[in-house]
Motif scaffolding. Structure first.
Motif, PDB file in Angstrom:
ATOM      1  N   PRO A 107      54.388  30.315  48.922  1.00 43.10           N
ATOM      2  CA  PRO A 107      55.847  30.541  49.009  1.00 43.10           C
ATOM      3  C   PRO A 107      56.256  31.927  49.496  1.00 43.10           C
ATOM      4  O   PRO A 107      57.385  32.099  49.960  1.00 43.10           O
ATOM      5  CB  PRO A 107      56.326  30.305  47.576  1.00 43.10           C
ATOM      6  N   ASP A 108      55.363  32.910  49.403  1.00 43.37           N
ATOM      7  CA  ASP A 108      55.717  34.260  49.842  1.00 43.37           C
ATOM      8  C   ASP A 108      55.456  34.499  51.331  1.00 43.37           C
ATOM      9  O   ASP A 108      55.759  35.582  51.844  1.00 43.37           O
ATOM     10  CB  ASP A 108      54.928  35.297  49.026  1.00 43.37           C
ATOM     11  N   LYS A 109      54.916  33.518  52.020  1.00 46.84           N
ATOM     12  CA  LYS A 109      54.556  33.718  53.422  1.00 46.84           C
ATOM     13  C   LYS A 109      55.778  34.063  54.272  1.00 46.84           C
ATOM     14  O   LYS A 109      55.766  34.994  55.067  1.00 46.84           O
ATOM     15  CB  LYS A 109      53.869  32.474  53.975  1.00 46.84           C
ATOM     16  N   LYS A 110      56.844  33.301  54.115  1.00 50.01           N
ATOM     17  CA  LYS A 110      58.079  33.539  54.858  1.00 50.01           C
ATOM     18  C   LYS A 110      59.230  32.927  54.089  1.00 50.01           C
ATOM     19  O   LYS A 110      59.085  31.849  53.506  1.00 50.01           O
ATOM     20  CB  LYS A 110      58.006  32.947  56.266  1.00 50.01           C
ATOM     21  N   VAL A 111      60.376  33.604  54.083  1.00 50.39           N
ATOM     22  CA  VAL A 111      61.563  33.115  53.380  1.00 50.39           C
ATOM     23  C   VAL A 111      62.716  33.018  54.370  1.00 50.39           C
ATOM     24  O   VAL A 111      63.028  33.995  55.067  1.00 50.39           O
ATOM     25  CB  VAL A 111      61.957  34.037  52.208  1.00 50.39           C
ATOM     26  N   ILE A 112      63.335  31.854  54.430  1.00 45.61           N
ATOM     27  CA  ILE A 112      64.529  31.692  55.261  1.00 45.61           C
ATOM     28  C   ILE A 112      65.662  31.176  54.379  1.00 45.61           C
ATOM     29  O   ILE A 112      65.438  30.681  53.279  1.00 45.61           O
ATOM     30  CB  ILE A 112      64.290  30.733  56.437  1.00 45.61           C
ATOM     31  N   PHE A 150      54.676  22.272  54.014  1.00 45.54           N
ATOM     32  CA  PHE A 150      55.046  23.509  54.714  1.00 45.54           C
ATOM     33  C   PHE A 150      54.734  24.713  53.839  1.00 45.54           C
ATOM     34  O   PHE A 150      54.582  24.597  52.620  1.00 45.54           O
ATOM     35  CB  PHE A 150      56.521  23.507  55.125  1.00 45.54           C
ATOM     36  N   GLU A 151      54.653  25.872  54.492  1.00 48.33           N
ATOM     37  CA  GLU A 151      54.417  27.126  53.794  1.00 48.33           C
ATOM     38  C   GLU A 151      55.684  27.965  53.823  1.00 48.33           C
ATOM     39  O   GLU A 151      56.389  28.004  54.838  1.00 48.33           O
ATOM     40  CB  GLU A 151      53.273  27.895  54.450  1.00 48.33           C
ATOM     41  N   GLY A 152      55.955  28.654  52.727  1.00 47.55           N
ATOM     42  CA  GLY A 152      57.118  29.522  52.662  1.00 47.55           C
ATOM     43  C   GLY A 152      58.151  29.026  51.662  1.00 47.55           C
ATOM     44  O   GLY A 152      57.924  28.072  50.920  1.00 47.55           O
ATOM     45  N   LYS A 200      65.315  38.564  46.560  1.00 44.17           N
ATOM     46  CA  LYS A 200      64.473  38.063  45.451  1.00 44.17           C
ATOM     47  C   LYS A 200      64.297  36.550  45.444  1.00 44.17           C
ATOM     48  O   LYS A 200      64.785  35.877  44.528  1.00 44.17           O
ATOM     49  CB  LYS A 200      65.050  38.540  44.112  1.00 44.17           C
ATOM     50  N   PRO A 201      63.584  35.971  46.390  1.00 44.33           N
ATOM     51  CA  PRO A 201      62.875  36.633  47.481  1.00 44.33           C
ATOM     52  C   PRO A 201      63.798  36.945  48.655  1.00 44.33           C
ATOM     53  O   PRO A 201      64.849  36.306  48.810  1.00 44.33           O
ATOM     54  CB  PRO A 201      61.816  35.605  47.873  1.00 44.33           C
ATOM     55  N   ASP A 202      63.405  37.910  49.456  1.00 43.16           N
ATOM     56  CA  ASP A 202      64.243  38.384  50.552  1.00 43.16           C
ATOM     57  C   ASP A 202      64.145  37.455  51.761  1.00 43.16           C
ATOM     58  O   ASP A 202      63.050  37.228  52.293  1.00 43.16           O
ATOM     59  CB  ASP A 202      63.832  39.790  50.966  1.00 43.16           C
ATOM     60  N   ALA A 203      65.287  36.936  52.192  1.00 40.34           N
ATOM     61  CA  ALA A 203      65.313  36.067  53.365  1.00 40.34           C
ATOM     62  C   ALA A 203      65.145  36.888  54.641  1.00 40.34           C
ATOM     63  O   ALA A 203      65.631  38.016  54.741  1.00 40.34           O
ATOM     64  CB  ALA A 203      66.612  35.282  53.409  1.00 40.34           C
ATOM     65  N   LEU A 228      62.246  23.806  58.975  1.00 40.04           N
ATOM     66  CA  LEU A 228      60.781  23.775  58.983  1.00 40.04           C
ATOM     67  C   LEU A 228      60.216  24.473  60.219  1.00 40.04           C
ATOM     68  O   LEU A 228      59.171  25.130  60.142  1.00 40.04           O
ATOM     69  CB  LEU A 228      60.298  22.320  58.925  1.00 40.04           C
ATOM     70  N   ASN A 229      60.883  24.369  61.346  1.00 47.34           N
ATOM     71  CA  ASN A 229      60.420  25.081  62.543  1.00 47.34           C
ATOM     72  C   ASN A 229      60.581  26.594  62.391  1.00 47.34           C
ATOM     73  O   ASN A 229      59.785  27.367  62.952  1.00 47.34           O
ATOM     74  CB  ASN A 229      61.167  24.585  63.779  1.00 47.34           C
ATOM     75  N   MET A 230      61.586  27.012  61.643  1.00 51.45           N
ATOM     76  CA  MET A 230      61.781  28.439  61.401  1.00 51.45           C
ATOM     77  C   MET A 230      60.666  29.023  60.512  1.00 51.45           C
ATOM     78  O   MET A 230      60.400  30.235  60.559  1.00 51.45           O
ATOM     79  CB  MET A 230      63.135  28.696  60.736  1.00 51.45           C
ATOM     80  N   LEU A 231      60.035  28.211  59.704  1.00 49.83           N
ATOM     81  CA  LEU A 231      58.976  28.686  58.818  1.00 49.83           C
ATOM     82  C   LEU A 231      57.629  28.833  59.506  1.00 49.83           C
ATOM     83  O   LEU A 231      56.707  29.422  58.956  1.00 49.83           O
ATOM     84  CB  LEU A 231      58.824  27.734  57.626  1.00 49.83           C
ATOM     85  N   LYS A 232      57.506  28.267  60.701  1.00 48.69           N
ATOM     86  CA  LYS A 232      56.217  28.316  61.390  1.00 48.69           C
ATOM     87  C   LYS A 232      55.882  29.733  61.879  1.00 48.69           C
ATOM     88  O   LYS A 232      56.764  30.504  62.201  1.00 48.69           O
ATOM     89  CB  LYS A 232      56.239  27.347  62.588  1.00 48.69           C
TER      90      LYS A 232
END
Length: 393
Positions: A69-74, A127-129, A157-160, A389-393
Protein backbone atom coordinates in the motif's frame (compact mmCIF):
# COMPACT_ATOMS: atom_id res chain seq x y z
CA UNK A 1 -8.31 -5.75 -16.12
CA UNK A 2 -10.37 -3.61 -18.48
CA UNK A 3 -12.86 -6.40 -19.08
CA UNK A 4 -13.05 -7.22 -15.37
CA UNK A 5 -13.92 -3.60 -14.62
CA UNK A 6 -16.62 -3.51 -17.28
CA UNK A 7 -18.20 -6.64 -15.83
CA UNK A 8 -18.08 -5.14 -12.33
CA UNK A 9 -19.53 -1.84 -13.59
CA UNK A 10 -22.49 -3.75 -15.02
CA UNK A 11 -22.84 -5.70 -11.78
CA UNK A 12 -23.02 -2.62 -9.56
CA UNK A 13 -24.89 -0.34 -11.99
CA UNK A 14 -28.42 -0.76 -10.59
CA UNK A 15 -27.25 -0.23 -7.03
CA UNK A 16 -25.40 2.94 -8.01
CA UNK A 17 -28.53 4.26 -9.74
CA UNK A 18 -30.54 3.64 -6.57
CA UNK A 19 -27.95 5.59 -4.56
CA UNK A 20 -28.13 8.45 -7.03
CA UNK A 21 -31.92 8.60 -6.79
CA UNK A 22 -31.80 8.61 -2.98
CA UNK A 23 -29.20 11.38 -2.90
CA UNK A 24 -31.10 13.42 -5.48
CA UNK A 25 -34.29 13.18 -3.41
CA UNK A 26 -32.46 14.20 -0.23
CA UNK A 27 -30.18 17.14 -1.10
CA UNK A 28 -28.41 19.33 1.46
CA UNK A 29 -26.81 22.74 1.09
CA UNK A 30 -23.09 23.44 1.31
CA UNK A 31 -21.45 22.65 4.66
CA UNK A 32 -24.79 21.33 5.97
CA UNK A 33 -24.57 17.87 4.40
CA UNK A 34 -24.98 15.99 7.70
CA UNK A 35 -27.48 13.35 6.54
CA UNK A 36 -25.57 12.91 3.29
CA UNK A 37 -22.41 12.32 5.30
CA UNK A 38 -24.20 9.73 7.44
CA UNK A 39 -25.43 7.99 4.28
CA UNK A 40 -21.90 7.83 2.88
CA UNK A 41 -20.52 6.49 6.15
CA UNK A 42 -23.18 3.77 6.28
CA UNK A 43 -22.27 2.72 2.75
CA UNK A 44 -18.55 2.56 3.57
CA UNK A 45 -19.16 0.67 6.81
CA UNK A 46 -21.46 -1.84 5.10
CA UNK A 47 -18.78 -2.53 2.51
CA UNK A 48 -15.95 -2.73 5.06
CA UNK A 49 -14.06 0.16 3.51
CA UNK A 50 -11.73 1.98 5.89
CA UNK A 51 -12.63 5.66 6.37
CA UNK A 52 -12.27 8.69 8.60
CA UNK A 53 -15.17 11.17 8.96
CA UNK A 54 -15.24 14.69 10.35
CA UNK A 55 -13.23 16.65 7.80
CA UNK A 56 -14.81 20.12 7.66
CA UNK A 57 -17.59 18.47 9.76
CA UNK A 58 -19.25 16.53 6.93
CA UNK A 59 -16.31 15.48 4.75
CA UNK A 60 -15.01 11.92 4.66
CA UNK A 61 -11.77 10.31 3.49
CA UNK A 62 -11.72 6.59 2.73
CA UNK A 63 -8.78 4.37 1.80
CA UNK A 64 -8.69 1.32 -0.42
CA UNK A 65 -5.36 -0.43 0.03
CA UNK A 66 -3.94 -2.86 -2.46
CA UNK A 67 -0.82 -4.96 -2.14
CA UNK A 68 2.23 -2.97 -1.02
CA UNK A 69 0.00 0.00 0.00
CA UNK A 70 2.90 2.43 0.44
CA UNK A 71 4.17 2.03 -3.12
CA UNK A 72 2.04 4.86 -4.52
CA UNK A 73 -0.95 6.85 -3.25
CA UNK A 74 -3.48 8.58 -5.48
CA UNK A 75 -6.71 10.43 -4.65
CA UNK A 76 -10.18 10.50 -6.20
CA UNK A 77 -12.63 13.26 -5.30
CA UNK A 78 -16.43 13.54 -5.23
CA UNK A 79 -18.31 16.62 -3.99
CA UNK A 80 -21.53 16.12 -2.02
CA UNK A 81 -23.43 19.43 -1.67
CA UNK A 82 -26.53 20.74 -3.45
CA UNK A 83 -27.89 24.14 -4.54
CA UNK A 84 -30.66 26.50 -3.32
CA UNK A 85 -32.99 25.81 -6.28
CA UNK A 86 -36.65 24.76 -6.35
CA UNK A 87 -36.84 21.62 -8.48
CA UNK A 88 -39.46 21.38 -11.22
CA UNK A 89 -39.79 17.69 -11.99
CA UNK A 90 -42.30 14.86 -12.12
CA UNK A 91 -39.69 12.19 -11.38
CA UNK A 92 -40.29 9.94 -8.38
CA UNK A 93 -36.84 10.87 -7.11
CA UNK A 94 -37.35 14.65 -7.25
CA UNK A 95 -36.11 16.65 -4.27
CA UNK A 96 -38.05 16.21 -1.04
CA UNK A 97 -36.43 19.31 0.41
CA UNK A 98 -38.20 22.49 -0.63
CA UNK A 99 -35.82 24.98 -2.19
CA UNK A 100 -32.84 22.61 -2.32
CA UNK A 101 -31.82 20.58 -5.36
CA UNK A 102 -28.91 18.61 -6.78
CA UNK A 103 -28.85 20.78 -9.89
CA UNK A 104 -25.10 20.51 -10.44
CA UNK A 105 -24.79 16.73 -10.39
CA UNK A 106 -22.97 16.23 -7.12
CA UNK A 107 -25.38 13.40 -6.36
CA UNK A 108 -24.02 11.77 -9.52
CA UNK A 109 -20.42 12.31 -8.41
CA UNK A 110 -21.10 10.80 -4.99
CA UNK A 111 -23.10 7.79 -6.15
CA UNK A 112 -20.57 7.19 -8.90
CA UNK A 113 -17.83 7.10 -6.29
CA UNK A 114 -19.81 4.42 -4.44
CA UNK A 115 -19.52 2.26 -7.54
CA UNK A 116 -15.83 3.05 -7.89
CA UNK A 117 -15.28 2.04 -4.26
CA UNK A 118 -16.98 -1.32 -4.81
CA UNK A 119 -15.04 -2.04 -7.99
CA UNK A 120 -11.63 -1.06 -6.61
CA UNK A 121 -12.20 -2.82 -3.30
CA UNK A 122 -13.02 -6.07 -5.10
CA UNK A 123 -9.77 -5.73 -7.09
CA UNK A 124 -7.47 -4.73 -4.22
CA UNK A 125 -5.51 -7.98 -4.45
CA UNK A 126 -4.69 -7.16 -8.07
CA UNK A 127 -3.03 -3.74 -7.71
CA UNK A 128 -0.28 -2.14 -5.65
CA UNK A 129 -0.68 1.12 -3.78
CA UNK A 130 -3.45 3.02 -2.00
CA UNK A 131 -6.43 4.88 -3.40
CA UNK A 132 -7.66 7.74 -1.23
CA UNK A 133 -11.36 8.52 -1.74
CA UNK A 134 -12.39 12.08 -0.83
CA UNK A 135 -16.06 12.90 -0.24
CA UNK A 136 -15.91 16.69 -0.07
CA UNK A 137 -18.51 19.16 1.24
CA UNK A 138 -19.14 22.74 0.22
CA UNK A 139 -18.02 23.01 -3.40
CA UNK A 140 -20.70 25.53 -4.27
CA UNK A 141 -19.84 28.42 -1.91
CA UNK A 142 -16.76 30.24 -0.70
CA UNK A 143 -14.27 29.44 0.68
CA UNK A 144 -14.85 26.09 -1.04
CA UNK A 145 -14.67 22.76 0.73
CA UNK A 146 -11.56 21.75 -1.22
CA UNK A 147 -9.49 24.51 0.38
CA UNK A 148 -10.68 23.47 3.83
CA UNK A 149 -10.11 19.75 3.21
CA UNK A 150 -6.55 20.59 2.19
CA UNK A 151 -6.03 22.65 5.36
CA UNK A 152 -7.27 19.71 7.44
CA UNK A 153 -4.73 17.40 5.74
CA UNK A 154 -7.22 15.28 3.81
CA UNK A 155 -4.53 14.65 1.21
CA UNK A 156 -2.02 13.52 3.86
CA UNK A 157 -1.34 10.36 5.88
CA UNK A 158 -0.78 8.72 3.49
CA UNK A 159 0.28 11.53 1.17
CA UNK A 160 -1.38 11.50 -2.24
CA UNK A 161 0.81 12.07 -5.29
CA UNK A 162 -2.00 13.11 -7.64
CA UNK A 163 -5.77 13.59 -7.70
CA UNK A 164 -8.55 12.85 -10.20
CA UNK A 165 -12.02 14.39 -10.35
CA UNK A 166 -14.97 14.20 -12.72
CA UNK A 167 -17.96 16.44 -13.32
CA UNK A 168 -21.21 15.94 -15.19
CA UNK A 169 -21.43 17.72 -18.55
CA UNK A 170 -24.79 18.22 -20.28
CA UNK A 171 -23.03 19.32 -23.48
CA UNK A 172 -21.91 15.72 -24.09
CA UNK A 173 -24.20 12.80 -24.85
CA UNK A 174 -24.20 9.86 -22.46
CA UNK A 175 -21.30 7.45 -23.02
CA UNK A 176 -18.93 10.28 -23.95
CA UNK A 177 -16.30 12.09 -21.88
CA UNK A 178 -14.09 15.15 -22.33
CA UNK A 179 -10.57 16.17 -21.35
CA UNK A 180 -8.34 19.22 -21.55
CA UNK A 181 -4.65 19.43 -20.72
CA UNK A 182 -3.26 22.57 -19.09
CA UNK A 183 -5.39 25.58 -18.18
CA UNK A 184 -9.07 24.66 -18.09
CA UNK A 185 -11.30 26.76 -15.78
CA UNK A 186 -11.11 30.36 -14.60
CA UNK A 187 -10.53 31.90 -11.21
CA UNK A 188 -13.65 33.48 -9.72
CA UNK A 189 -13.81 36.44 -7.33
CA UNK A 190 -16.97 38.02 -5.94
CA UNK A 191 -17.39 41.80 -5.97
CA UNK A 192 -19.63 43.67 -3.53
CA UNK A 193 -19.99 47.44 -3.93
CA UNK A 194 -22.04 49.84 -1.81
CA UNK A 195 -22.40 53.29 -3.37
CA UNK A 196 -23.35 55.99 -0.85
CA UNK A 197 -24.71 59.44 -1.56
CA UNK A 198 -27.50 61.75 -0.45
CA UNK A 199 -31.06 60.68 -1.14
CA UNK A 200 -33.96 62.97 -1.89
CA UNK A 201 -36.66 63.99 -4.32
CA UNK A 202 -36.09 62.94 -7.91
CA UNK A 203 -37.23 66.38 -9.11
CA UNK A 204 -34.45 68.05 -7.11
CA UNK A 205 -31.26 66.17 -8.08
CA UNK A 206 -29.19 69.31 -7.36
CA UNK A 207 -30.04 68.79 -3.68
CA UNK A 208 -28.89 65.14 -3.76
CA UNK A 209 -25.89 62.98 -4.57
CA UNK A 210 -27.45 60.66 -7.14
CA UNK A 211 -26.41 57.13 -6.19
CA UNK A 212 -28.15 55.55 -9.20
CA UNK A 213 -26.18 57.72 -11.63
CA UNK A 214 -23.00 57.21 -9.62
CA UNK A 215 -23.42 53.42 -9.66
CA UNK A 216 -23.99 53.52 -13.42
CA UNK A 217 -20.73 55.40 -13.96
CA UNK A 218 -18.86 52.96 -11.74
CA UNK A 219 -20.16 49.92 -13.65
CA UNK A 220 -19.13 51.39 -17.01
CA UNK A 221 -15.74 52.50 -15.68
CA UNK A 222 -14.97 49.06 -14.24
CA UNK A 223 -15.85 47.40 -17.53
CA UNK A 224 -13.42 49.75 -19.25
CA UNK A 225 -10.65 48.78 -16.83
CA UNK A 226 -11.00 45.12 -17.82
CA UNK A 227 -11.49 45.67 -21.55
CA UNK A 228 -8.65 48.22 -21.86
CA UNK A 229 -6.06 46.76 -19.49
CA UNK A 230 -6.29 42.99 -19.93
CA UNK A 231 -3.71 41.27 -22.11
CA UNK A 232 -5.78 40.04 -25.07
CA UNK A 233 -4.18 36.61 -24.68
CA UNK A 234 -5.66 36.28 -21.16
CA UNK A 235 -9.44 35.65 -21.21
CA UNK A 236 -11.22 37.84 -18.63
CA UNK A 237 -14.86 38.37 -17.71
CA UNK A 238 -16.42 41.02 -15.45
CA UNK A 239 -20.16 40.65 -14.91
CA UNK A 240 -22.52 42.50 -12.57
CA UNK A 241 -25.62 40.45 -11.98
CA UNK A 242 -27.32 42.34 -9.15
CA UNK A 243 -28.09 46.04 -8.55
CA UNK A 244 -30.29 47.19 -5.68
CA UNK A 245 -31.35 50.80 -5.26
CA UNK A 246 -34.50 51.16 -3.21
CA UNK A 247 -35.80 54.39 -4.61
CA UNK A 248 -38.81 55.11 -6.82
CA UNK A 249 -39.72 57.08 -9.92
CA UNK A 250 -39.32 60.27 -7.89
CA UNK A 251 -36.94 59.11 -5.13
CA UNK A 252 -33.15 59.01 -5.25
CA UNK A 253 -32.00 56.37 -2.73
CA UNK A 254 -29.33 56.93 -0.09
CA UNK A 255 -27.31 53.97 -1.34
CA UNK A 256 -27.07 51.44 -4.12
CA UNK A 257 -25.63 47.93 -3.82
CA UNK A 258 -23.91 46.17 -6.72
CA UNK A 259 -22.80 42.53 -6.88
CA UNK A 260 -20.67 40.91 -9.54
CA UNK A 261 -17.98 38.43 -10.48
CA UNK A 262 -14.51 38.76 -11.98
CA UNK A 263 -12.91 35.78 -13.73
CA UNK A 264 -9.59 35.22 -15.45
CA UNK A 265 -6.65 32.83 -15.98
CA UNK A 266 -3.62 34.76 -14.74
CA UNK A 267 -2.82 35.39 -11.07
CA UNK A 268 -0.77 38.58 -11.61
CA UNK A 269 -3.45 40.16 -13.79
CA UNK A 270 -6.10 38.96 -11.37
CA UNK A 271 -4.44 40.83 -8.49
CA UNK A 272 -3.72 43.96 -10.56
CA UNK A 273 -7.26 44.15 -11.91
CA UNK A 274 -8.80 43.98 -8.46
CA UNK A 275 -6.59 46.84 -7.24
CA UNK A 276 -7.42 48.95 -10.28
CA UNK A 277 -11.17 48.37 -9.93
CA UNK A 278 -11.19 49.26 -6.25
CA UNK A 279 -9.20 52.45 -6.84
CA UNK A 280 -11.38 53.52 -9.78
CA UNK A 281 -14.66 52.96 -7.92
CA UNK A 282 -13.56 54.85 -4.82
CA UNK A 283 -12.07 57.79 -6.74
CA UNK A 284 -15.08 58.09 -9.05
CA UNK A 285 -17.51 58.05 -6.14
CA UNK A 286 -15.53 60.76 -4.35
CA UNK A 287 -15.30 62.89 -7.49
CA UNK A 288 -19.09 62.80 -7.82
CA UNK A 289 -19.65 63.79 -4.20
CA UNK A 290 -20.38 60.37 -2.74
CA UNK A 291 -18.43 57.46 -1.34
CA UNK A 292 -18.01 53.79 -2.10
CA UNK A 293 -17.35 50.65 -0.07
CA UNK A 294 -15.64 48.28 -2.49
CA UNK A 295 -15.15 44.71 -1.24
CA UNK A 296 -13.75 41.73 -3.11
CA UNK A 297 -14.13 38.21 -1.75
CA UNK A 298 -11.27 36.18 -3.13
CA UNK A 299 -12.72 33.10 -4.76
CA UNK A 300 -11.38 29.93 -6.35
CA UNK A 301 -8.12 30.06 -8.31
CA UNK A 302 -7.88 28.94 -11.93
CA UNK A 303 -7.98 25.19 -12.52
CA UNK A 304 -5.10 23.63 -14.42
CA UNK A 305 -4.86 20.02 -15.52
CA UNK A 306 -1.40 18.48 -15.29
CA UNK A 307 -0.21 17.54 -18.78
CA UNK A 308 1.20 14.10 -17.92
CA UNK A 309 -1.60 13.06 -15.56
CA UNK A 310 -4.29 14.20 -17.97
CA UNK A 311 -2.67 12.49 -20.93
CA UNK A 312 -2.61 9.21 -19.02
CA UNK A 313 -6.28 9.63 -18.07
CA UNK A 314 -7.12 10.56 -21.67
CA UNK A 315 -5.31 7.48 -22.99
CA UNK A 316 -7.15 5.35 -20.43
CA UNK A 317 -10.48 6.73 -21.64
CA UNK A 318 -9.55 6.04 -25.28
CA UNK A 319 -8.74 2.46 -24.36
CA UNK A 320 -11.79 1.93 -22.12
CA UNK A 321 -14.48 3.70 -24.19
CA UNK A 322 -13.00 4.03 -27.66
CA UNK A 323 -11.45 7.16 -29.18
CA UNK A 324 -14.75 8.22 -30.76
CA UNK A 325 -16.21 8.66 -27.25
CA UNK A 326 -13.43 10.92 -25.96
CA UNK A 327 -13.40 14.62 -26.84
CA UNK A 328 -11.17 17.67 -26.31
CA UNK A 329 -12.67 20.45 -24.17
CA UNK A 330 -12.53 24.22 -24.58
CA UNK A 331 -11.48 26.73 -21.93
CA UNK A 332 -14.31 27.58 -19.55
CA UNK A 333 -14.95 30.84 -17.69
CA UNK A 334 -16.83 28.88 -15.04
CA UNK A 335 -14.96 27.92 -11.88
CA UNK A 336 -14.55 24.91 -9.60
CA UNK A 337 -13.02 24.51 -6.17
CA UNK A 338 -11.21 21.40 -7.47
CA UNK A 339 -8.81 24.11 -8.63
CA UNK A 340 -7.32 24.18 -5.12
CA UNK A 341 -6.24 20.56 -5.51
CA UNK A 342 -4.73 21.36 -8.92
CA UNK A 343 -2.44 23.91 -7.23
CA UNK A 344 -1.33 21.33 -4.66
CA UNK A 345 -0.43 18.37 -6.86
CA UNK A 346 -0.73 16.93 -10.38
CA UNK A 347 -4.44 16.78 -11.18
CA UNK A 348 -6.93 15.81 -13.84
CA UNK A 349 -10.48 17.14 -13.86
CA UNK A 350 -12.52 15.66 -16.70
CA UNK A 351 -16.14 15.76 -17.90
CA UNK A 352 -18.78 13.04 -18.01
CA UNK A 353 -21.46 13.14 -20.70
CA UNK A 354 -24.95 12.82 -19.23
CA UNK A 355 -27.31 14.05 -21.97
CA UNK A 356 -29.72 12.01 -24.05
CA UNK A 357 -31.14 14.53 -26.47
CA UNK A 358 -33.60 12.13 -28.19
CA UNK A 359 -35.14 11.47 -24.76
CA UNK A 360 -35.22 15.19 -23.90
CA UNK A 361 -32.50 14.92 -21.24
CA UNK A 362 -30.29 17.91 -21.96
CA UNK A 363 -30.99 20.59 -19.33
CA UNK A 364 -28.06 22.73 -18.28
CA UNK A 365 -26.35 22.78 -14.91
CA UNK A 366 -27.97 24.89 -12.17
CA UNK A 367 -31.40 24.68 -13.80
CA UNK A 368 -34.57 23.60 -12.00
CA UNK A 369 -35.20 20.61 -14.29
CA UNK A 370 -31.66 19.24 -14.41
CA UNK A 371 -31.39 15.47 -14.72
CA UNK A 372 -29.19 12.81 -16.30
CA UNK A 373 -29.45 9.67 -18.37
CA UNK A 374 -28.58 7.11 -15.71
CA UNK A 375 -26.53 5.12 -18.22
CA UNK A 376 -23.87 7.76 -17.55
CA UNK A 377 -23.28 6.07 -14.20
CA UNK A 378 -22.26 2.86 -15.92
CA UNK A 379 -19.66 4.85 -17.86
CA UNK A 380 -18.48 6.85 -14.87
CA UNK A 381 -17.88 4.02 -12.41
CA UNK A 382 -16.03 1.91 -14.94
CA UNK A 383 -13.89 4.68 -16.40
CA UNK A 384 -12.82 6.25 -13.11
CA UNK A 385 -11.87 2.82 -11.76
CA UNK A 386 -9.82 2.12 -14.89
CA UNK A 387 -8.11 5.51 -14.72
CA UNK A 388 -7.28 5.01 -11.05
CA UNK A 389 -5.64 1.65 -11.62
CA UNK A 390 -3.61 3.00 -14.56
CA UNK A 391 -2.44 5.87 -12.36
CA UNK A 392 -1.02 3.36 -9.86
CA UNK A 393 1.19 1.65 -12.42
Amino acid sequence: MKEKIKVLADKHFKEVVSHRKYLHANPELSFKEFKTSEYIQKFLSKNNIEFKPGYVKTGIVAHIKGRNPDKKVIALRADIDALPIIEKSDKDYKSKIEGVMHACGHDVHTSSMFGVCKILDSLKDEFEGTIKIIFQPGEEILPGGASLMIKEDALKKPDAELIIGQHVYPQLEVGNVGFRKGMYMASADEIYVTVKGKGGHGALPNKCVDTILLASHIIVALQQIISRNADPTIPSVLTFGNIEGYGATNIIPEEVKIKGTFRTFDEKWRADAKKKMKKMAEMLAEAMGGSCDFNIHDGYPFLTNDETTTQLAWDSANDFLGEDKVHPLDLRMTSEDFAYYSHEMPSCFYRLGIANTPKGINSGLHTNNFDIDHEALRTSIGLMSYIALNMLK
